[in-house]
Motif scaffolding. Structure first.
Motif, PDB file in Angstrom:
ATOM      1  N   GLN A  14       0.814  -1.218   0.000  1.00 48.33           N
ATOM      2  CA  GLN A  14       0.000   0.000   0.000  1.00 48.33           C
ATOM      3  C   GLN A  14       0.843   1.262   0.000  1.00 48.33           C
ATOM      4  O   GLN A  14       0.327   2.352  -0.231  1.00 48.33           O
ATOM      5  CB  GLN A  14      -0.912   0.012   1.220  1.00 48.33           C
ATOM      6  CG  GLN A  14      -0.143   0.154   2.535  1.00 48.33           C
ATOM      7  CD  GLN A  14      -1.024  -0.042   3.750  1.00 48.33           C
ATOM      8  OE1 GLN A  14      -1.790  -0.982   3.815  1.00 48.33           O
ATOM      9  NE2 GLN A  14      -0.916   0.858   4.697  1.00 48.33           N
ATOM     10  N   PHE A  15       2.142   1.149   0.240  1.00 46.17           N
ATOM     11  CA  PHE A  15       3.005   2.321   0.375  1.00 46.17           C
ATOM     12  C   PHE A  15       3.480   2.811  -0.988  1.00 46.17           C
ATOM     13  O   PHE A  15       4.053   2.062  -1.762  1.00 46.17           O
ATOM     14  CB  PHE A  15       4.193   2.015   1.278  1.00 46.17           C
ATOM     15  CG  PHE A  15       3.777   1.580   2.645  1.00 46.17           C
ATOM     16  CD1 PHE A  15       3.311   2.504   3.565  1.00 46.17           C
ATOM     17  CD2 PHE A  15       3.824   0.251   3.008  1.00 46.17           C
ATOM     18  CE1 PHE A  15       2.904   2.110   4.820  1.00 46.17           C
ATOM     19  CE2 PHE A  15       3.419  -0.158   4.269  1.00 46.17           C
ATOM     20  CZ  PHE A  15       2.955   0.775   5.174  1.00 46.17           C
ATOM     21  N   LYS A  17       4.985   6.165  -1.054  1.00 42.95           N
ATOM     22  CA  LYS A  17       6.007   7.156  -0.724  1.00 42.95           C
ATOM     23  C   LYS A  17       6.801   6.666   0.479  1.00 42.95           C
ATOM     24  O   LYS A  17       6.325   5.863   1.271  1.00 42.95           O
ATOM     25  CB  LYS A  17       5.363   8.500  -0.378  1.00 42.95           C
ATOM     26  CG  LYS A  17       4.607   9.130  -1.511  1.00 42.95           C
ATOM     27  CD  LYS A  17       4.011  10.453  -1.083  1.00 42.95           C
ATOM     28  CE  LYS A  17       3.246  11.072  -2.245  1.00 42.95           C
ATOM     29  NZ  LYS A  17       2.648  12.347  -1.875  1.00 42.95           N
ATOM     30  N   ILE A  18       8.006   7.162   0.635  1.00 40.03           N
ATOM     31  CA  ILE A  18       8.859   6.787   1.764  1.00 40.03           C
ATOM     32  C   ILE A  18       8.254   7.241   3.085  1.00 40.03           C
ATOM     33  O   ILE A  18       8.324   6.533   4.084  1.00 40.03           O
ATOM     34  CB  ILE A  18      10.276   7.358   1.573  1.00 40.03           C
ATOM     35  CG1 ILE A  18      10.954   6.658   0.396  1.00 40.03           C
ATOM     36  CG2 ILE A  18      11.099   7.210   2.847  1.00 40.03           C
ATOM     37  CD1 ILE A  18      12.313   7.208   0.051  1.00 40.03           C
ATOM     38  N   GLU A  19       7.614   8.413   3.087  1.00 43.03           N
ATOM     39  CA  GLU A  19       7.018   8.933   4.302  1.00 43.03           C
ATOM     40  C   GLU A  19       5.943   7.974   4.810  1.00 43.03           C
ATOM     41  O   GLU A  19       5.036   7.598   4.079  1.00 43.03           O
ATOM     42  CB  GLU A  19       6.388  10.321   4.065  1.00 43.03           C
ATOM     43  CG  GLU A  19       7.374  11.404   3.716  1.00 43.03           C
ATOM     44  CD  GLU A  19       7.814  11.384   2.259  1.00 43.03           C
ATOM     45  OE1 GLU A  19       7.072  10.882   1.400  1.00 43.03           O
ATOM     46  OE2 GLU A  19       8.919  11.865   1.981  1.00 43.03           O
ATOM     47  N   GLY A  20       6.071   7.571   6.071  1.00 43.39           N
ATOM     48  CA  GLY A  20       5.097   6.673   6.682  1.00 43.39           C
ATOM     49  C   GLY A  20       5.357   5.201   6.450  1.00 43.39           C
ATOM     50  O   GLY A  20       4.669   4.348   6.995  1.00 43.39           O
ATOM     51  N   MET A  21       6.343   4.873   5.621  1.00 40.95           N
ATOM     52  CA  MET A  21       6.665   3.478   5.354  1.00 40.95           C
ATOM     53  C   MET A  21       7.461   2.906   6.525  1.00 40.95           C
ATOM     54  O   MET A  21       8.445   3.501   6.947  1.00 40.95           O
ATOM     55  CB  MET A  21       7.492   3.372   4.069  1.00 40.95           C
ATOM     56  CG  MET A  21       7.785   1.952   3.638  1.00 40.95           C
ATOM     57  SD  MET A  21       8.841   1.867   2.171  1.00 40.95           S
ATOM     58  CE  MET A  21       7.882   2.767   0.976  1.00 40.95           C
ATOM     59  N   PRO A  22       7.042   1.764   7.092  1.00 40.30           N
ATOM     60  CA  PRO A  22       7.795   1.181   8.203  1.00 40.30           C
ATOM     61  C   PRO A  22       9.162   0.685   7.735  1.00 40.30           C
ATOM     62  O   PRO A  22       9.297   0.179   6.623  1.00 40.30           O
ATOM     63  CB  PRO A  22       6.924   0.025   8.672  1.00 40.30           C
ATOM     64  CG  PRO A  22       5.999  -0.267   7.558  1.00 40.30           C
ATOM     65  CD  PRO A  22       5.869   0.977   6.749  1.00 40.30           C
ATOM     66  N   GLY A  27       6.951  -2.656  12.745  1.00 35.21           N
ATOM     67  CA  GLY A  27       6.143  -1.514  12.368  1.00 35.21           C
ATOM     68  C   GLY A  27       5.167  -1.820  11.254  1.00 35.21           C
ATOM     69  O   GLY A  27       4.333  -0.991  10.903  1.00 35.21           O
ATOM     70  N   ALA A  28       5.268  -3.009  10.676  1.00 34.24           N
ATOM     71  CA  ALA A  28       4.412  -3.384   9.551  1.00 34.24           C
ATOM     72  C   ALA A  28       3.411  -4.473   9.919  1.00 34.24           C
ATOM     73  O   ALA A  28       2.829  -5.093   9.033  1.00 34.24           O
ATOM     74  CB  ALA A  28       5.286  -3.847   8.384  1.00 34.24           C
ATOM     75  N   LYS A  29       3.201  -4.702  11.212  1.00 32.67           N
ATOM     76  CA  LYS A  29       2.230  -5.735  11.624  1.00 32.67           C
ATOM     77  C   LYS A  29       0.867  -5.433  11.026  1.00 32.67           C
ATOM     78  O   LYS A  29       0.395  -4.312  11.085  1.00 32.67           O
ATOM     79  CB  LYS A  29       2.128  -5.800  13.139  1.00 32.67           C
ATOM     80  CG  LYS A  29       3.197  -6.626  13.753  1.00 32.67           C
ATOM     81  CD  LYS A  29       2.856  -6.994  15.168  1.00 32.67           C
ATOM     82  CE  LYS A  29       3.916  -7.988  15.588  1.00 32.67           C
ATOM     83  NZ  LYS A  29       3.858  -8.412  16.890  1.00 32.67           N
TER      84      LYS A  29
END
Length: 62
Positions: A14-15, A17-22, A27-29
């Motif tokens: 779903q990502f 952009k780098i911003e907000g990407m775990p 962080g990706a649970k």
């Protein structure tokens, strides 16, 4: 020494952009993604159902 890599597929998440990407798995649970394998490699992966785990080695390119 020269190392050349050839992609066998693409990981989709779903990502966009780098911003907000775990950056760590914890962080990706709950985050789902898919792996799209190129047709010419699909036969080489046909017996994966017999394994409980696989290791996915990937290169982030963006």
């Amino acid at each position: 020494m020269k190392v050349e890599l050839e992609s066998i597929g693409t990981i989709h998440t779903q990502f966009k952009k780098i911003e907000g990407m775990p950056i760590q798995p914890t962080g990706a649970k709950g985050i789902k993604g898919t792996i799209e394998i190129k047709d010419k490699y699909v036969d080489g992966l046909k017996d994966l159902g017999d394994f409980s785990h696989i290791h996915l080695i990937y290169l982030l390119h963006k």
